[in-house]
Enzyme design. Structure first.
Site, PDB file in Angstrom:
ATOM      1  N   GLY A  11      26.438  -4.906 -29.576  1.00 46.85           N
ATOM      2  CA  GLY A  11      26.802  -6.323 -29.446  1.00 46.85           C
ATOM      3  C   GLY A  11      25.693  -7.030 -28.684  1.00 46.85           C
ATOM      4  O   GLY A  11      25.470  -6.746 -27.509  1.00 46.85           O
ATOM      5  N   ALA A  12      24.971  -7.911 -29.385  1.00 46.41           N
ATOM      6  CA  ALA A  12      23.831  -8.592 -28.759  1.00 46.41           C
ATOM      7  C   ALA A  12      24.165 -10.048 -28.461  1.00 46.41           C
ATOM      8  O   ALA A  12      23.335 -10.939 -28.596  1.00 46.41           O
ATOM      9  CB  ALA A  12      22.600  -8.476 -29.656  1.00 46.41           C
ATOM     10  N   GLY A  16      26.035  -8.605 -24.056  1.00 47.48           N
ATOM     11  CA  GLY A  16      25.199  -7.483 -24.449  1.00 47.48           C
ATOM     12  C   GLY A  16      23.727  -7.711 -24.160  1.00 47.48           C
ATOM     13  O   GLY A  16      23.035  -6.826 -23.639  1.00 47.48           O
ATOM     14  N   ARG A  91      36.725 -15.222 -25.088  1.00 48.51           N
ATOM     15  CA  ARG A  91      37.801 -16.224 -25.057  1.00 48.51           C
ATOM     16  C   ARG A  91      37.270 -17.635 -25.225  1.00 48.51           C
ATOM     17  O   ARG A  91      36.129 -17.924 -24.887  1.00 48.51           O
ATOM     18  CB  ARG A  91      38.489 -16.178 -23.696  1.00 48.51           C
ATOM     19  CG  ARG A  91      39.372 -15.013 -23.527  1.00 48.51           C
ATOM     20  CD  ARG A  91      40.211 -15.190 -22.289  1.00 48.51           C
ATOM     21  NE  ARG A  91      39.504 -14.876 -21.060  1.00 48.51           N
ATOM     22  CZ  ARG A  91      40.017 -15.067 -19.854  1.00 48.51           C
ATOM     23  NH1 ARG A  91      41.212 -15.611 -19.726  1.00 48.51           N
ATOM     24  NH2 ARG A  91      39.330 -14.731 -18.787  1.00 48.51           N
ATOM     25  N   ASN A 104      39.543  -8.124 -32.010  1.00 49.60           N
ATOM     26  CA  ASN A 104      38.628  -7.223 -31.324  1.00 49.60           C
ATOM     27  C   ASN A 104      38.976  -5.748 -31.553  1.00 49.60           C
ATOM     28  O   ASN A 104      38.088  -4.893 -31.550  1.00 49.60           O
ATOM     29  CB  ASN A 104      38.564  -7.548 -29.832  1.00 49.60           C
ATOM     30  CG  ASN A 104      37.695  -8.784 -29.576  1.00 49.60           C
ATOM     31  OD1 ASN A 104      37.106  -9.333 -30.519  1.00 49.60           O
ATOM     32  ND2 ASN A 104      37.621  -9.219 -28.337  1.00 49.60           N
ATOM     33  N   ASN A 129      37.201  -7.361 -24.631  1.00 50.30           N
ATOM     34  CA  ASN A 129      38.552  -7.704 -24.188  1.00 50.30           C
ATOM     35  C   ASN A 129      39.575  -7.659 -25.312  1.00 50.30           C
ATOM     36  O   ASN A 129      39.199  -7.838 -26.470  1.00 50.30           O
ATOM     37  CB  ASN A 129      38.536  -9.118 -23.584  1.00 50.30           C
ATOM     38  CG  ASN A 129      38.181  -9.081 -22.108  1.00 50.30           C
ATOM     39  OD1 ASN A 129      38.652  -8.234 -21.376  1.00 50.30           O
ATOM     40  ND2 ASN A 129      37.357 -10.032 -21.694  1.00 50.30           N
ATOM     41  N   HIS A 184      42.674  -5.811 -15.491  1.00 56.78           N
ATOM     42  CA  HIS A 184      41.857  -7.017 -15.572  1.00 56.78           C
ATOM     43  C   HIS A 184      42.790  -8.129 -16.022  1.00 56.78           C
ATOM     44  O   HIS A 184      43.208  -8.151 -17.161  1.00 56.78           O
ATOM     45  CB  HIS A 184      40.791  -6.756 -16.640  1.00 56.78           C
ATOM     46  CG  HIS A 184      39.626  -7.683 -16.599  1.00 56.78           C
ATOM     47  ND1 HIS A 184      39.072  -8.149 -15.436  1.00 56.78           N
ATOM     48  CD2 HIS A 184      38.888  -8.214 -17.601  1.00 56.78           C
ATOM     49  CE1 HIS A 184      38.035  -8.925 -15.734  1.00 56.78           C
ATOM     50  NE2 HIS A 184      37.914  -8.979 -17.029  1.00 56.78           N
TER      51      HIS A 184
HETATM   52  N1  LIG Z   1      35.364  -6.694 -19.197  1.00 55.66           N
HETATM   53  C1  LIG Z   1      34.938  -7.816 -18.677  1.00 55.66           C
HETATM   54  O1  LIG Z   1      34.935  -7.979 -17.484  1.00 55.66           O
HETATM   55  C2  LIG Z   1      34.418  -8.913 -19.571  1.00 55.66           C
HETATM   56  C3  LIG Z   1      33.776 -10.035 -19.021  1.00 55.66           C
HETATM   57  C4  LIG Z   1      33.251 -10.992 -19.882  1.00 55.66           C
HETATM   58  C5  LIG Z   1      33.384 -10.850 -21.260  1.00 55.66           C
HETATM   59  N2  LIG Z   1      34.031  -9.758 -21.773  1.00 55.66           N
HETATM   60  C6  LIG Z   1      34.192  -9.555 -23.206  1.00 55.66           C
HETATM   61  O2  LIG Z   1      32.972  -9.056 -23.758  1.00 55.66           O
HETATM   62  C7  LIG Z   1      32.926  -9.361 -25.156  1.00 55.66           C
HETATM   63  C8  LIG Z   1      31.573  -9.968 -25.512  1.00 55.66           C
HETATM   64  O3  LIG Z   1      31.389 -11.203 -24.862  1.00 55.66           O
HETATM   65  P1  LIG Z   1      30.109 -12.107 -25.173  1.00 55.66           P
HETATM   66  O4  LIG Z   1      30.127 -13.225 -24.196  1.00 55.66           O
HETATM   67  O5  LIG Z   1      28.884 -11.269 -25.274  1.00 55.66           O
HETATM   68  O6  LIG Z   1      30.469 -12.655 -26.644  1.00 55.66           O
HETATM   69  P2  LIG Z   1      29.428 -13.157 -27.770  1.00 55.66           P
HETATM   70  O7  LIG Z   1      30.224 -13.870 -28.803  1.00 55.66           O
HETATM   71  O8  LIG Z   1      28.282 -13.850 -27.128  1.00 55.66           O
HETATM   72  O9  LIG Z   1      28.861 -11.792 -28.387  1.00 55.66           O
HETATM   73  C9  LIG Z   1      29.619 -10.886 -29.119  1.00 55.66           C
HETATM   74  C10 LIG Z   1      28.651 -10.213 -30.092  1.00 55.66           C
HETATM   75  O10 LIG Z   1      29.340  -9.128 -30.735  1.00 55.66           O
HETATM   76  C11 LIG Z   1      28.778  -9.051 -32.047  1.00 55.66           C
HETATM   77  N3  LIG Z   1      29.608  -8.218 -32.912  1.00 55.66           N
HETATM   78  C12 LIG Z   1      30.763  -8.530 -33.546  1.00 55.66           C
HETATM   79  N4  LIG Z   1      31.180  -7.486 -34.278  1.00 55.66           N
HETATM   80  C13 LIG Z   1      30.292  -6.475 -34.082  1.00 55.66           C
HETATM   81  C14 LIG Z   1      30.178  -5.135 -34.557  1.00 55.66           C
HETATM   82  N5  LIG Z   1      31.095  -4.611 -35.367  1.00 55.66           N
HETATM   83  N6  LIG Z   1      29.119  -4.403 -34.162  1.00 55.66           N
HETATM   84  C15 LIG Z   1      28.175  -4.917 -33.335  1.00 55.66           C
HETATM   85  N7  LIG Z   1      28.233  -6.185 -32.847  1.00 55.66           N
HETATM   86  C16 LIG Z   1      29.280  -6.945 -33.222  1.00 55.66           C
HETATM   87  C17 LIG Z   1      28.695 -10.507 -32.475  1.00 55.66           C
HETATM   88  O11 LIG Z   1      27.855 -10.687 -33.595  1.00 55.66           O
HETATM   89  C18 LIG Z   1      28.149 -11.154 -31.186  1.00 55.66           C
HETATM   90  O12 LIG Z   1      26.724 -11.206 -31.203  1.00 55.66           O
HETATM   91  C19 LIG Z   1      34.128 -10.286 -25.422  1.00 55.66           C
HETATM   92  O13 LIG Z   1      35.215  -9.564 -25.961  1.00 55.66           O
HETATM   93  C20 LIG Z   1      34.475 -10.788 -24.021  1.00 55.66           C
HETATM   94  O14 LIG Z   1      35.837 -11.183 -23.910  1.00 55.66           O
HETATM   95  C21 LIG Z   1      34.534  -8.798 -20.947  1.00 55.66           C
END
Ligand SMILES: NC(=O)c1ccc[n+]([C@@H]2O[C@H](COP(=O)([O-])OP(=O)(O)OC[C@H]3O[C@@H](n4cnc5c(N)ncnc54)[C@H](O)[C@@H]3O)[C@@H](O)[C@H]2O)c1
Length: 318
Positions: A11-12, A16, A91, A104, A129, A184
């Site tokens: 996930g970039a 990521g 979100r 997700n 998430n 969380h």
């Molecule tokens: N655990 C925590 O504390 C925490 C904190 C912040 C965000 N998050 C979660 O992290 C996740 C990512 O957040 P973000 O801000 O980077 O979102 P984002 O939308 O910027 O990035 C998500 C990336 O995932 C890619 N993706 C989708 N399906 C994929 C697959 N099958 N294989 C590879 N890549 C794929 C998308 O193309 C996108 O580039 C979200 O679910 C967010 O809720 C968790």
């Protein structure tokens, strides 16, 4: 300087790419692989991060790799010591983390299956998430031992709590120690009995209602950022947490960190992924570390475990 280890970030997006950047800038790893399903995105970001190397002075290379729905491109993750899973939607304002579960879960399940196929010895750190459920799902879908799958939440919640305490008391963050356990979100369990400022109990420095105000702000810390950004969610503090966890695994440091880990009898709780402190090393969770809790804190942790258990039971069908 010897560099060791390979970490893949799946996930970039914002989370990521900043995780990959932080890992590369540590300059302790051989290789960081960044993947995404959006063609060219991971390659472009990797090229950009690599071009910052002469300015920032690090040698670790980032390799970008587009992956297909059919699993093509996953050969790039072979030999990874750690895989950080950030794939999935973030979100939008007004959404809860649970609103993301169906979308997700599909993404995380397919990622987990590919990780199991191509990096069968890796430790997997999940951040997508809703965190507790996606961590449980990743363990199921990879079939990895439970200690080799863990989630990132507690380090972030703890860092947010520490930041708010430091701001309130106008002291350096380095003088503040806080702890949050549980899950969380709504079932986050702050542990005031372990919160100190320069070694003094936080409860001696702030009235109970002020501590509670900071706890509530911490619990809603992610939503506060989402509401301000309007699109996307937090990533600087979250990526700092995930990168530190990945580094602790590669370096087999044994550092004690609050993480989402499988509990098996600790605190009298069994059979659930829950936010607890754990020693982190090359096998993932070396050991869940139990700390003394007050009766109220222990009761809140047990309540959080039951809430999370009910939600994690549903992931099998997702
Ligand atoms: N655990 C925590 O504390 C925490 C904190 C912040 C965000 N998050 C979660 O992290 C996740 C990512 O957040 P973000 O801000 O980077 O979102 P984002 O939308 O910027 O990035 C998500 C990336 O995932 C890619 N993706 C989708 N399906 C994929 C697959 N099958 N294989 C590879 N890549 C794929 C998308 O193309 C996108 O580039 C979200 O679910 C967010 O809720 C968790």
């Amino acid at each position: 300087m010897a560099r060791n280890g390979k970490v893949t970030v799946v996930g970039a997006g914002f989370y990521g790419s900043t995780t990959a950047q932080r890992l590369a800038e540590y300059d302790v790893l051989d290789e960081v692989v960044l993947t995404d399903i959006v063609e060219g995105k991971p390659e472009g970001l990797a090229l950009d991060i690599n071009q910052s190397r002469p300015i920032e002075g690090f040698e670790t290379k980032v390799i970008g790799q587009t992956t297909g729905q059919d699993g093509s491109g996953y050969e790039a993750i072979t030999g990874s010591d750690v895989v950080v899973v950030t794939a999935g939607l973030p979100r939008k304002p007004g959404m809860s983390r649970m609103d993301l579960i169906e979308t997700n879960a599909k993404i995380v399940r397919s990622v987990a299956e590919n990780v199991a196929r191509h990096a069968p010895d890796a430790v997997v750190i999940v951040v997508s998430n809703p965190l507790d459920e996606m961590t449980a799902l990743t363990q199921l879908a990879t079939g990895f031992p439970k200690n080799r799958v863990l989630g990132q939440a507690g380090m972030l919640d703890t860092a947010r709590f520490t930041h708010f305490v430091a701001e309130t008391l106008a002291v350096p963050v380095s003088s503040v120690r806080t702890l949050t356990l549980g899950s969380h979100g709504d079932t986050m369990v702050p542990v005031p009995s372990h919160c100190t400022v320069d070694g003094k109990p936080l409860t001696d420095l702030l009235p109970a209602d002020k501590v509670e105000e900071l706890v509530v702000r911490t619990r809603n810390g992610g939503a506060e950022v989402v509401a301000l950004l309007k699109t996307g969610s937090a990533y600087y503090a979250p990526s700092a947490a995930a990168a530190r966890m990945a580094r602790a695994v590669v370096e087999d440091s044994g550092a004690v960190m609050p993480v989402c880990a499988w509990v098996d009898g600790e605190y009298g709780i069994s059979g659930v992924y829950l936010g607890v402190e754990a020693n982190i090393g090359k096998e993932g969770v070396k050991k869940v570390v139990e700390t003394d809790l007050t009766d109220d804190e222990l009761a809140a942790l047990k309540e959080a475990a039951e809430a999370v258990r009910a939600k994690q039971a549903d992931v099998q069908t997702l």
